[in-house]
Design a protein around this motif. Structure first.
Motif, short mmCIF file in Angstrom:
data_model
loop_
_atom_site.label_atom_id
_atom_site.label_comp_id
_atom_site.label_asym_id
_atom_site.label_seq_id
_atom_site.Cartn_x
_atom_site.Cartn_y
_atom_site.Cartn_z
N TYR A 153 0.83 -1.19 0.00
CA TYR A 153 0.00 0.00 0.00
C TYR A 153 0.88 1.25 0.00
CZ TYR A 153 -3.44 -3.41 1.55
OH TYR A 153 -4.24 -4.50 1.64
N ILE A 154 0.29 2.36 -0.41
CA ILE A 154 1.00 3.64 -0.38
C ILE A 154 0.29 4.53 0.62
CG2 ILE A 154 1.65 5.65 -1.72
CD1 ILE A 154 1.77 3.86 -4.16
N ASP A 155 1.05 5.06 1.59
CA ASP A 155 0.44 5.92 2.61
C ASP A 155 0.28 7.34 2.09
OD1 ASP A 155 3.01 6.91 2.67
OD2 ASP A 155 3.41 6.40 4.77
N PRO B 288 -8.93 4.95 6.24
CA PRO B 288 -9.99 5.58 5.43
C PRO B 288 -10.34 6.99 5.88
CG PRO B 288 -10.70 3.42 6.25
CD PRO B 288 -9.38 3.73 6.86
N SER B 289 -10.08 7.35 7.14
CA SER B 289 -10.42 8.70 7.61
C SER B 289 -9.49 9.75 7.02
CB SER B 289 -10.36 8.75 9.14
OG SER B 289 -9.03 8.51 9.58
N LYS B 290 -8.31 9.37 6.56
CA LYS B 290 -7.35 10.31 5.97
C LYS B 290 -7.49 10.41 4.46
CE LYS B 290 -3.87 9.65 9.54
NZ LYS B 290 -2.49 9.26 9.81
N LYS B 291 -8.53 9.81 3.92
CA LYS B 291 -8.74 9.80 2.48
C LYS B 291 -9.09 11.19 1.97
CE LYS B 291 -11.38 7.26 -0.96
NZ LYS B 291 -12.41 6.25 -1.16
N ILE C 298 5.74 3.32 0.55
CA ILE C 298 5.16 1.98 0.42
C ILE C 298 5.15 1.31 1.78
CG2 ILE C 298 5.43 -0.29 -0.65
CD1 ILE C 298 6.69 1.14 -3.03
N THR C 299 3.98 0.78 2.17
CA THR C 299 3.84 0.10 3.46
C THR C 299 3.09 -1.20 3.27
OG1 THR C 299 1.74 1.16 4.01
CG2 THR C 299 3.74 2.30 4.71
N SER C 300 3.09 -2.02 4.32
CA SER C 300 2.35 -3.29 4.25
C SER C 300 0.98 -3.16 4.92
CB SER C 300 3.15 -4.40 4.93
OG SER C 300 3.40 -4.06 6.28
N THR C 301 0.71 -2.03 5.58
CA THR C 301 -0.58 -1.83 6.23
C THR C 301 -1.51 -1.02 5.34
OG1 THR C 301 0.22 0.16 7.33
CG2 THR C 301 0.43 -1.91 8.54
N PRO C 302 -2.78 -1.36 5.30
CA PRO C 302 -3.71 -0.59 4.46
C PRO C 302 -3.87 0.83 4.99
CG PRO C 302 -4.82 -2.47 5.51
CD PRO C 302 -3.40 -2.48 5.95
N PRO C 303 -4.21 1.77 4.10
CA PRO C 303 -4.35 3.17 4.53
C PRO C 303 -5.58 3.38 5.40
CG PRO C 303 -4.96 2.94 2.23
CD PRO C 303 -4.43 1.61 2.66
#
Length: 151
Positions: A47-49, A61-64, A54-59
């Motif tokens: 995932y991309i923060d 949704p509140s920061k979308k 690049i990270t392995s944790t999903p972003p």
């Protein structure tokens, strides 16, 4: 006395060859032990923060952030028609070699140095002369043409 069948170099090269084969076999076994073909899709996802890392944790949704498709620009921005409206520029001759027939004009608006050839002159110019000119693209860059002295 009889000569030995194998000399020192042959023995050394055989040892090196066996050592390489042994290392190759160990690497092969290690790859097979660490084989990750059976991973699930979630384990392989990246995932991309919000910072672009690049990270392995999903972003979260509140920061979308919402982005309009019209705001996304792909490629180079379209050129504005500002240059087309006023083709006549003003500037100062910073260098001019009369014997060779070329020089440079510094544009007052953009502070860009523009090449000028004697063929593009309408009036005779010297260094530090105020001039008006038009810019045309030559095969080596911008050239000043139709250069006139400002009176």
């Amino acid at each position: 006395m009889a000569k030995s069948q194998g000399n020192f170099n042959k023995k050394e090269s055989e040892k090196k060859k066996q050592q390489k084969q042994k290392e190759k076999q160990e690497k092969r076994e290690e790859r097979q032990a660490n084989n990750k073909k059976g991973k699930s899709l979630e384990d392989m996802m990246a995932y991309i923060d919000e910072d672009g890392n690049i990270t392995s944790t999903p972003p979260d949704p509140s920061k979308k952030k919402e982005v309009n498709l019209e705001d996304i620009q792909i490629g180079v921005a379209r050129q504005t028609d500002d240059d087309e409206q006023d083709p006549i520029h003003t500037g100062v001759v910073t260098f001019f070699n009369e014997s060779k027939g070329y020089g440079f004009i510094k544009d007052q608006k953009t502070q860009e140095s523009i090449f000028v050839h004697v063929n593009g002159l309408l009036d005779r110019v010297k260094e530090h002369s105020k001039v008006t000119f038009e810019v045309e693209m030559g095969h080596k860059g911008p050239n000043a043409v139709r250069v006139k002295l400002v009176k």
